[in-house]
Motif scaffolding. Structure first.
Motif, PDB file in Angstrom:
ATOM      1  N   GLY A 206     -89.687  48.887  69.200  1.00  0.00           N
ATOM      2  CA  GLY A 206     -90.868  49.694  69.468  1.00  0.00           C
ATOM      3  C   GLY A 206     -90.847  50.880  68.528  1.00  0.00           C
ATOM      4  N   ASN A 207     -91.826  51.757  68.637  1.00  0.00           N
ATOM      5  CA  ASN A 207     -91.932  52.882  67.714  1.00  0.00           C
ATOM      6  C   ASN A 207     -92.712  54.009  68.387  1.00  0.00           C
ATOM      7  N   TRP A 208     -93.052  55.043  67.623  1.00  0.00           N
ATOM      8  CA  TRP A 208     -93.729  56.208  68.200  1.00  0.00           C
ATOM      9  C   TRP A 208     -95.163  55.882  68.633  1.00  0.00           C
ATOM     10  N   CYS A 338     -75.800  57.962  62.663  1.00  0.00           N
ATOM     11  CA  CYS A 338     -77.061  57.404  63.151  1.00  0.00           C
ATOM     12  C   CYS A 338     -77.837  56.699  62.044  1.00  0.00           C
ATOM     13  N   GLY A 339     -77.891  57.339  60.877  1.00  0.00           N
ATOM     14  CA  GLY A 339     -78.634  56.763  59.761  1.00  0.00           C
ATOM     15  C   GLY A 339     -80.137  56.719  59.979  1.00  0.00           C
ATOM     16  N   GLY A 340     -80.616  57.496  60.951  1.00  0.00           N
ATOM     17  CA  GLY A 340     -82.042  57.455  61.268  1.00  0.00           C
ATOM     18  C   GLY A 340     -82.416  56.341  62.216  1.00  0.00           C
ATOM     19  N   GLY A 341     -81.410  55.564  62.656  1.00  0.00           N
ATOM     20  CA  GLY A 341     -81.698  54.441  63.537  1.00  0.00           C
ATOM     21  C   GLY A 341     -82.371  53.299  62.790  1.00  0.00           C
ATOM     22  N   ASN A 355     -90.139  59.386  60.106  1.00  0.00           N
ATOM     23  CA  ASN A 355     -89.768  60.047  61.353  1.00  0.00           C
ATOM     24  C   ASN A 355     -88.363  59.641  61.794  1.00  0.00           C
ATOM     25  N   PRO A 356     -87.768  60.411  62.704  1.00  0.00           N
ATOM     26  CA  PRO A 356     -86.545  59.932  63.354  1.00  0.00           C
ATOM     27  C   PRO A 356     -86.878  58.690  64.194  1.00  0.00           C
ATOM     28  N   SER A 357     -85.867  57.999  64.624  1.00  0.00           N
ATOM     29  CA  SER A 357     -86.071  56.851  65.508  1.00  0.00           C
ATOM     30  C   SER A 357     -86.732  57.287  66.809  1.00  0.00           C
ATOM     31  N   VAL A 358     -87.570  56.424  67.380  1.00  0.00           N
ATOM     32  CA  VAL A 358     -88.116  56.692  68.705  1.00  0.00           C
ATOM     33  C   VAL A 358     -86.987  56.781  69.734  1.00  0.00           C
ATOM     34  N   TYR A 359     -85.823  56.250  69.385  1.00  0.00           N
ATOM     35  CA  TYR A 359     -84.628  56.320  70.234  1.00  0.00           C
ATOM     36  C   TYR A 359     -83.705  57.479  69.846  1.00  0.00           C
TER      37      TYR A 359
END
Length: 391
Positions: A206-208, A338-341, A355-359
């Motif tokens: 999923g995403n933002w 994390c690497g940005g997820g 963006n950063p990860s939604v998680y």
């Protein structure tokens, strides 16, 4: 600053069949915005297999690769049947020049794992990964047939066949999509009952813009970390290592300055590419949850080389480490871990993938928890060593 060099594709996901015999409600291929599967052939033709094999061999020679991997994927790849799978294995082996080793795997829902197909896999040493979300109740929440009937008993039968003595060495592990409605430790124990050599715990894609279940963008609560941490503690505290859990092992490796073997965490460049049943060359399937066409490259093995897509922005963003991340991620103290997820989890309709990860909140909590557990043990071992205590 000079951009990092391109990284060759060492892993080819070959979509030998574009349909599935299950109707999992979270499926990122069939149940999300990109519906390109509807226009593709059900089965990959021999001509496409032959060209894909030649293109991959060409790529291996260009980049002087000593070994490559091929995963049969779908849809459900076993729907293609043993003849297509055997043809594809032969085509790949015949195309590769001497000195280039080919490793084969298949990712399946397990329902069609019968003795004839397992005999084929044994002849060609094809490793088998099976998707299962836990015990009957947990698995059958989402992993169902189109008529609503659960799949657990059929998958369990397939796993029983795979775990028979003559096939057991082919068993690659289990892939479990996280569902926070299920009890985490119970899910882990149910998966362990099948003695997997490895477990992949997959965060729902999923995403933002299209958030995953139970994840409210910007909410500081961490439902997925709260679910994963009890499994980590149960796994980490076991008197002996019962299995490998790839997400946890990757985070531990990254915390110690090592690499990651999953695109879910870390800055290790991606090195895989997908060929669909019609020969289309695509990026990761998870991008199908972002927007129509996000996984597409505009290239096809019939007309293009794999090198032709190495410069695409989506490929470069996942091969350039920190340079491929947005400003928020680059400034984060956890970025090396994390690497940005996962790249697909960063998407937002107006800003793309910067963006950063939604998680993000979940990943931060999970990483800090694992770091804390490892630090406690390292401090205890250091204290024991300094005092001469054996523990």
């Amino acid at each position: 600053m000079t951009a990092p060099a391109a990284v060759p594709f060492r892993h080819l996901l070959l979509k030998v069949h574009s349909r599935c015999n299950l109707a999992c409600r979270y499926c990122y291929v069939y149940e999300h915005v990109d519906q390109s599967w509807r226009d593709r052939p059900k089965v990959m033709a021999h001509e496409v297999i032959d060209v894909a094999a030649r293109r991959f061999a060409e790529h291996a020679v260009t980049w002087d690769l000593p070994r490559v991997a091929v995963t049969f994927h779908g849809g459900e790849p076993l729907l293609a049947g043993p003849d297509v799978l055997e043809y594809a294995i032969g085509a790949m082996r015949d195309a590769m020049p001497a000195g280039v080793a080919v490793r084969f795997t298949v990712q399946t829902n397990g329902i069609l794992l019968t003795e004839p197909i397992l005999d084929l896999f044994r002849r060609h040493q094809v490793r088998v990964g099976v998707s299962l979300d836990g015990g009957r109740q947990a698995n059958d929440r989402e992993r169902r047939f189109a008529n609503g009937r659960g799949s657990y008993h059929q998958v369990a039968a397939g796993l029983a066949a795979l775990r028979a003595e003559k096939y057991r060495h082919l068993y690659g592990g289990l892939l479990c999509t996280v569902d926070v409605r299920n009890d985490p430790v119970e899910v882990y124990e149910d998966l362990l009952a099948f003695a997997p050599p490895r477990i992949d715990l997959l965060l729902p894609h999923g995403n933002w813009t299209q958030p995953p279940p139970a994840r409210i963008p910007g909410d500081p609560r961490t439902p997925y970390a709260d679910w994963l941490i009890p499994i980590f503690d149960r796994w980490y505290d076991a008197p002996r290592r019962e299995t490998d859990i790839r997400l946890f092992s990757a985070i531990m490796s990254l915390l110690l300055g090592g690499p990651s073997d999953t695109e879910s965490v870390g800055l290790t460049p991606i090195d895989f590419v997908i060929v669909e049943t019609d020969g289309a060359i695509e990026q990761g399937d998870a991008l199908k949850t972002a927007a129509e066409g996000e996984a597409a490259t505009g290239c096809n093995v019939l007309d293009h080389r794999f090198d032709d897509i190495l410069g695409l922005p989506g490929i470069r963003a996942r091969q350039t480490g920190l340079a491929g991340l947005g400003a928020t991620c680059r400034a984060c103290p956890l970025v090396q871990v994390c690497g940005g997820g996962h790249y697909a989890h960063r998407y937002e309709a107006t800003s793309g993938f910067t963006n950063p990860s939604v998680y993000c909140a979940d990943l931060q909590r999970l990483i800090r928890h694992i770091h804390g557990r490892m630090s406690e043990d390292l401090h205890r071992l250091t204290a024991d060593t300094s005092t001469g205590t054996n523990s």
